[in-house]
Design a protein around this motif. Structure first.
Motif, mmCIF file in Angstrom:
data_model
loop_
_atom_site.group_PDB
_atom_site.id
_atom_site.type_symbol
_atom_site.label_atom_id
_atom_site.label_comp_id
_atom_site.label_asym_id
_atom_site.label_seq_id
_atom_site.Cartn_x
_atom_site.Cartn_y
_atom_site.Cartn_z
ATOM 1 N N ILE A 1 45.755 6.096 43.443
ATOM 2 C CA ILE A 1 45.723 6.509 42.052
ATOM 3 C C ILE A 1 44.304 6.318 41.551
ATOM 4 O O ILE A 1 43.769 5.210 41.602
ATOM 5 N N GLU A 2 43.670 7.408 41.118
ATOM 6 C CA GLU A 2 42.290 7.355 40.626
ATOM 7 C C GLU A 2 42.286 7.664 39.135
ATOM 8 O O GLU A 2 42.852 8.665 38.695
ATOM 9 N N ASN A 3 41.661 6.810 38.376
ATOM 10 C CA ASN A 3 41.592 6.939 36.928
ATOM 11 C C ASN A 3 40.343 7.703 36.520
ATOM 12 O O ASN A 3 39.269 7.479 37.058
ATOM 13 N N GLN A 4 40.490 8.613 35.577
ATOM 14 C CA GLN A 4 39.362 9.313 34.974
ATOM 15 C C GLN A 4 39.643 9.415 33.485
ATOM 16 O O GLN A 4 40.769 9.185 33.039
ATOM 17 N N THR A 5 38.643 9.753 32.706
ATOM 18 C CA THR A 5 38.844 9.809 31.267
ATOM 19 C C THR A 5 39.705 10.983 30.837
ATOM 20 O O THR A 5 40.272 10.971 29.748
ATOM 21 N N ASP A 6 39.845 11.995 31.690
ATOM 22 C CA ASP A 6 40.600 13.176 31.319
ATOM 23 C C ASP A 6 41.819 13.432 32.195
ATOM 24 O O ASP A 6 42.583 14.344 31.928
ATOM 25 N N LYS A 7 41.973 12.645 33.235
ATOM 26 C CA LYS A 7 43.117 12.835 34.118
ATOM 27 C C LYS A 7 43.306 11.603 34.988
ATOM 28 O O LYS A 7 42.401 10.796 35.168
ATOM 29 N N GLN B 1 47.198 10.073 22.192
ATOM 30 C CA GLN B 1 46.122 11.068 22.232
ATOM 31 C C GLN B 1 46.594 12.403 21.663
ATOM 32 O O GLN B 1 47.787 12.702 21.643
ATOM 33 N N ASN B 2 45.637 13.197 21.227
ATOM 34 C CA ASN B 2 45.914 14.549 20.762
ATOM 35 C C ASN B 2 45.979 15.455 21.992
ATOM 36 O O ASN B 2 44.956 15.822 22.553
ATOM 37 N N LEU B 3 47.165 15.829 22.379
ATOM 38 C CA LEU B 3 47.343 16.644 23.589
ATOM 39 C C LEU B 3 47.017 18.112 23.363
ATOM 40 O O LEU B 3 46.940 18.881 24.311
ATOM 41 N N ASP B 4 46.820 18.510 22.105
ATOM 42 C CA ASP B 4 46.453 19.894 21.813
ATOM 43 C C ASP B 4 44.961 20.139 21.962
ATOM 44 O O ASP B 4 44.519 21.274 22.023
ATOM 45 N N ALA B 5 44.177 19.069 22.018
ATOM 46 C CA ALA B 5 42.728 19.215 22.167
ATOM 47 C C ALA B 5 42.412 19.717 23.571
ATOM 48 O O ALA B 5 43.055 19.317 24.538
#
Length: 83
Positions: free
Chosen positions: A19-25, A61-65
């Motif tokens: 499992i790799e963490n990133q700021t967007d996924k 988080q705002n998932l529409d962004a």
């Protein structure tokens, strides 16, 4: 345990799942055997905690962004060094 979407440097492993963490996924790859014993129970509990943490992070988080890092490709074109 990782802090989902908080940084680009955390990773963890459950069985053979990485499992790799990133700021967007959060990227999950590999495989895992969930055996019907204490080891399998521990593995599925860890996966449950991980997916719950990811869901909780997404709820804040705002998932529409639009996603800034939704792929690994660069928007720039570079010259082919082999030509």
């Amino acid at each position: 345990m990782i802090d989902p979407f908080a940084n680009n440097h955390q990773s963890m492993q459950v069985g053979n799942l990485v499992i790799e963490n990133q700021t967007d996924k959060v990227t999950i790859y590999g495989d895992i055997d969930i055996t019907r014993d204490k080891t399998g129970r521990a593995a599925i509990e860890e996966l449950h905690q991980l997916t719950s943490a990811i869901l909780n992070a997404m709820d804040t988080q705002n998932l529409d962004a639009p996603s800034n890092d939704n792929n690994d490709r660069s928007d720039t074109t570079i010259a082919n060094p082999f030509l």
